[in-house]
Design a protein around this motif. Structure first.
Motif, PDB file in Angstrom:
ATOM      1  N   THR A 234     -75.546 -57.943  22.165  1.00  0.00           N
ATOM      2  CA  THR A 234     -77.011 -57.965  22.240  1.00  0.00           C
ATOM      3  C   THR A 234     -77.602 -58.175  20.857  1.00  0.00           C
ATOM      4  N   ASP A 235     -76.987 -57.565  19.846  1.00  0.00           N
ATOM      5  CA  ASP A 235     -77.451 -57.726  18.460  1.00  0.00           C
ATOM      6  C   ASP A 235     -77.503 -59.198  18.065  1.00  0.00           C
ATOM      7  N   LEU A 236     -76.421 -59.919  18.326  1.00  0.00           N
ATOM      8  CA  LEU A 236     -76.349 -61.319  17.903  1.00  0.00           C
ATOM      9  C   LEU A 236     -77.444 -62.133  18.578  1.00  0.00           C
ATOM     10  N   HIS A 237     -77.643 -61.926  19.842  1.00  0.00           N
ATOM     11  CA  HIS A 237     -78.695 -62.625  20.577  1.00  0.00           C
ATOM     12  C   HIS A 237     -80.061 -62.357  19.935  1.00  0.00           C
ATOM     13  N   ASN A 238     -80.332 -61.098  19.648  1.00  0.00           N
ATOM     14  CA  ASN A 238     -81.633 -60.737  19.068  1.00  0.00           C
ATOM     15  C   ASN A 238     -81.815 -61.294  17.658  1.00  0.00           C
ATOM     16  N   ILE A 239     -80.744 -61.291  16.877  1.00  0.00           N
ATOM     17  CA  ILE A 239     -80.813 -61.830  15.508  1.00  0.00           C
ATOM     18  C   ILE A 239     -81.197 -63.306  15.536  1.00  0.00           C
ATOM     19  N   ASN A 240     -80.577 -64.070  16.418  1.00  0.00           N
ATOM     20  CA  ASN A 240     -80.889 -65.499  16.525  1.00  0.00           C
ATOM     21  C   ASN A 240     -82.323 -65.715  16.987  1.00  0.00           C
ATOM     22  N   GLU A 241     -82.749 -64.945  17.968  1.00  0.00           N
ATOM     23  CA  GLU A 241     -84.128 -65.048  18.464  1.00  0.00           C
ATOM     24  C   GLU A 241     -85.137 -64.758  17.357  1.00  0.00           C
ATOM     25  N   GLU A 242     -84.895 -63.691  16.613  1.00  0.00           N
ATOM     26  CA  GLU A 242     -85.843 -63.292  15.563  1.00  0.00           C
ATOM     27  C   GLU A 242     -85.863 -64.287  14.416  1.00  0.00           C
ATOM     28  N   ALA A 243     -84.700 -64.817  14.053  1.00  0.00           N
ATOM     29  CA  ALA A 243     -84.643 -65.817  12.986  1.00  0.00           C
ATOM     30  C   ALA A 243     -85.423 -67.068  13.381  1.00  0.00           C
ATOM     31  N   ASN A 244     -85.292 -67.462  14.627  1.00  0.00           N
ATOM     32  CA  ASN A 244     -86.021 -68.639  15.105  1.00  0.00           C
ATOM     33  C   ASN A 244     -87.526 -68.403  15.103  1.00  0.00           C
ATOM     34  N   LYS A 245     -87.945 -67.220  15.548  1.00  0.00           N
ATOM     35  CA  LYS A 245     -89.384 -66.916  15.564  1.00  0.00           C
ATOM     36  C   LYS A 245     -89.966 -66.911  14.161  1.00  0.00           C
ATOM     37  N   LYS A 246     -89.198 -66.448  13.208  1.00  0.00           N
ATOM     38  CA  LYS A 246     -89.708 -66.335  11.840  1.00  0.00           C
ATOM     39  C   LYS A 246     -89.709 -67.667  11.098  1.00  0.00           C
ATOM     40  N   TYR A 247     -88.700 -68.507  11.351  1.00  0.00           N
ATOM     41  CA  TYR A 247     -88.505 -69.675  10.485  1.00  0.00           C
ATOM     42  C   TYR A 247     -88.588 -71.036  11.174  1.00  0.00           C
ATOM     43  N   THR A 248     -87.955 -71.223  12.310  1.00  0.00           N
ATOM     44  CA  THR A 248     -87.757 -72.591  12.800  1.00  0.00           C
ATOM     45  C   THR A 248     -88.547 -72.967  14.046  1.00  0.00           C
ATOM     46  N   HIS A 249     -88.920 -72.007  14.855  1.00  0.00           N
ATOM     47  CA  HIS A 249     -89.841 -72.239  15.978  1.00  0.00           C
ATOM     48  C   HIS A 249     -89.365 -73.327  16.935  1.00  0.00           C
ATOM     49  N   LEU A 250     -88.082 -73.331  17.207  1.00  0.00           N
ATOM     50  CA  LEU A 250     -87.526 -74.195  18.231  1.00  0.00           C
ATOM     51  C   LEU A 250     -87.652 -73.520  19.601  1.00  0.00           C
ATOM     52  N   ALA A 251     -87.700 -74.308  20.655  1.00  0.00           N
ATOM     53  CA  ALA A 251     -87.580 -73.756  21.997  1.00  0.00           C
ATOM     54  C   ALA A 251     -86.095 -73.498  22.248  1.00  0.00           C
ATOM     55  N   LEU A 252     -85.748 -72.240  22.419  1.00  0.00           N
ATOM     56  CA  LEU A 252     -84.350 -71.886  22.672  1.00  0.00           C
ATOM     57  C   LEU A 252     -84.100 -71.964  24.171  1.00  0.00           C
ATOM     58  N   ASP A 253     -83.262 -72.900  24.558  1.00  0.00           N
ATOM     59  CA  ASP A 253     -83.020 -73.189  25.968  1.00  0.00           C
ATOM     60  C   ASP A 253     -81.689 -72.549  26.371  1.00  0.00           C
ATOM     61  N   TYR A 254     -81.752 -71.618  27.338  1.00  0.00           N
ATOM     62  CA  TYR A 254     -80.566 -70.889  27.771  1.00  0.00           C
ATOM     63  C   TYR A 254     -80.010 -71.403  29.107  1.00  0.00           C
ATOM     64  N   THR A 255     -80.420 -72.597  29.496  1.00  0.00           N
ATOM     65  CA  THR A 255     -79.977 -73.155  30.785  1.00  0.00           C
ATOM     66  C   THR A 255     -78.462 -73.105  30.938  1.00  0.00           C
ATOM     67  N   PHE A 256     -77.750 -73.543  29.895  1.00  0.00           N
ATOM     68  CA  PHE A 256     -76.294 -73.644  29.983  1.00  0.00           C
ATOM     69  C   PHE A 256     -75.595 -72.318  29.709  1.00  0.00           C
ATOM     70  N   ASN A 257     -76.374 -71.282  29.431  1.00  0.00           N
ATOM     71  CA  ASN A 257     -75.792 -69.946  29.287  1.00  0.00           C
ATOM     72  C   ASN A 257     -75.691 -69.236  30.636  1.00  0.00           C
ATOM     73  N   ASP A 258     -76.291 -69.809  31.655  1.00  0.00           N
ATOM     74  CA  ASP A 258     -76.221 -69.260  33.002  1.00  0.00           C
ATOM     75  C   ASP A 258     -74.755 -69.227  33.450  1.00  0.00           C
ATOM     76  N   ARG A 259     -74.300 -68.067  33.874  1.00  0.00           N
ATOM     77  CA  ARG A 259     -72.903 -67.920  34.281  1.00  0.00           C
ATOM     78  C   ARG A 259     -72.545 -68.867  35.424  1.00  0.00           C
ATOM     79  N   ASN A 260     -73.546 -69.281  36.210  1.00  0.00           N
ATOM     80  CA  ASN A 260     -73.293 -70.148  37.354  1.00  0.00           C
ATOM     81  C   ASN A 260     -73.553 -71.622  37.060  1.00  0.00           C
ATOM     82  N   ASP A 261     -73.855 -71.962  35.814  1.00  0.00           N
ATOM     83  CA  ASP A 261     -74.106 -73.362  35.493  1.00  0.00           C
ATOM     84  C   ASP A 261     -72.828 -74.181  35.734  1.00  0.00           C
ATOM     85  N   PRO A 262     -72.930 -75.279  36.468  1.00  0.00           N
ATOM     86  CA  PRO A 262     -71.713 -76.033  36.821  1.00  0.00           C
ATOM     87  C   PRO A 262     -71.016 -76.682  35.626  1.00  0.00           C
ATOM     88  N   ASN A 263     -71.718 -76.908  34.518  1.00  0.00           N
ATOM     89  CA  ASN A 263     -71.110 -77.542  33.358  1.00  0.00           C
ATOM     90  C   ASN A 263     -70.126 -76.631  32.630  1.00  0.00           C
TER      91      ASN A 263
END
Length: 335
Positions: A234-263
């Motif tokens: 959970t820490d790693l996930h939050n660190i990446n989210e917070e770094a993005n909010k502070k610096y890069t402002h990308l849309a973080l897309d978790y589509t392929f993180n879905d356990r049921n994603d066919p890819n």
């Protein structure tokens, strides 16, 4: 001031630690530029490298270029190694259903931590591609030339910080792995023959294809797919989210993180060999496009503004991991 007082004051100044809260992280992030990424990628994904097939002369040429860039920045091979190469033998990569591969090499570079040198952050990308077919060079500019050159720029950003007195508190290993296209061989070899103990490896940030956009984001390329960030920590996930909010402002897309994603991309790049060992990972990815594994995956199609922002996100997340008080806690089972 007396001579004694002056001596004490000077000594205190010399031995005092830098306040990392005062580090200008944005300054270092912004050393990752479109111009530098394009300069590197134009060489790494050139016809001269002949598609960088595992163990080929073209791949070895690309590897020598990577090493030359680390040397020009004053970045050495890791402590405990004798050079920039971790040799990966042909026998290790042998598979019954695959062509025989020649011996190859992972390439590693390293900045030792100033306060917790025995804790190691790995930042990885594969520098091989699929070579040549029917006389055509498959340059692999996005796959994974984009991640390969991102590592060079991230290392340069860390080194600039070090020159300013803000070297990473933890050690950082920049790992260019071989044999990904034939079965994640190089990362598997490192995970089974690590230079630094697996227990001391705090995370792996893996960068594989970050220079393009996919059909789902045709209208807006300001995104990156984030895969695996919450599977182990959970820490790693939050660190990446917070770094993005502070610096890069990308849309973080978790589509392929879905356990049921066919890819099932979570299992398909080099981070997975770290995740299998219980190491928290993030896989940064732009998704598949029409030029994937084709001769048309060329430098001319790279969107360098997107490549830059995504590389910058990986850097600021790495910065936090390298310099925060505690390593990310493993609180999940990786599934």
């Amino acid at each position: 001031m007396s001579a004694l007082a002056l001596l004490i004051a000077c000594g205190a100044g010399k031995n005092s630690k830098k306040d990392y809260a005062k580090a200008d992280v944005a300054k270092y992030m912004n050393t990752i530029t479109e111009a530098d990424l394009k300069k590197h990628l134009t060489i790494v994904a050139s016809d001269e490298m002949e598609g960088r097939n595992t163990g080929s002369e073209g791949q070895k040429k690309a590897g020598k270029y990577l090493i030359s860039q680390y040397e020009s920045e004053g970045i050495s091979f890791p402590k405990g190694a004798t050079d920039f190469y971790q040799k990966v033998p042909s026998a290790f990569m042998a598979r019954n259903f695959s062509p025989k591969l020649p011996d190859s090499e992972n390439i590693w570079a390293y900045i030792e931590g100033s306060e917790k040198p025995n804790e190691v952050l790995v930042i990885s990308a594969h520098y091989d591609h699929v070579g040549m077919k029917n006389g055509e060079v498959y340059n692999g500019a996005d796959d994974d030339g984009s991640g390969t050159v991102a590592l060079l720029e991230i290392a340069q950003a860390f080194m600039q910080a070090k020159k300013d007195g803000y070297g990473p508190k933890r050690s950082v290993l920049f790992l260019h792995v071989t044999g990904e296209e034939h079965g994640l061989h190089g990362s598997r070899y490192y995970s089974e023959n690590p230079l630094f103990p697996i227990d001391s490896t705090i995370a792996d940030l893996n960068i594989d294809m970050i220079g393009r956009r996919d059909d789902a984001h045709k209208a807006d390329g300001n995104y990156v797919y984030v895969i695996g960030s919450d599977r182990l920590s959970t820490d790693l996930h939050n660190i990446n989210e917070e770094a993005n909010k502070k610096y890069t402002h990308l849309a973080l897309d978790y589509t392929f993180n879905d356990r049921n994603d066919p890819n099932q991309f979570y299992f398909r790049s080099d981070h997975y060999n770290f995740a299998k060992k219980g190491i928290p990972i993030i896989f940064y990815f732009n998704g598949v496009h029409d030029d994937y594994h084709k001769a048309t995956d060329e430098v001319s199609k790279i969107e360098f503004n997107l490549l830059t922002k995504r590389a910058q996100l990986a850097f600021v997340t790495a910065w936090e991991l390298a310099n925060r008080d505690n390593r990310p806690v493993v609180d999940k089972d990786g599934k």
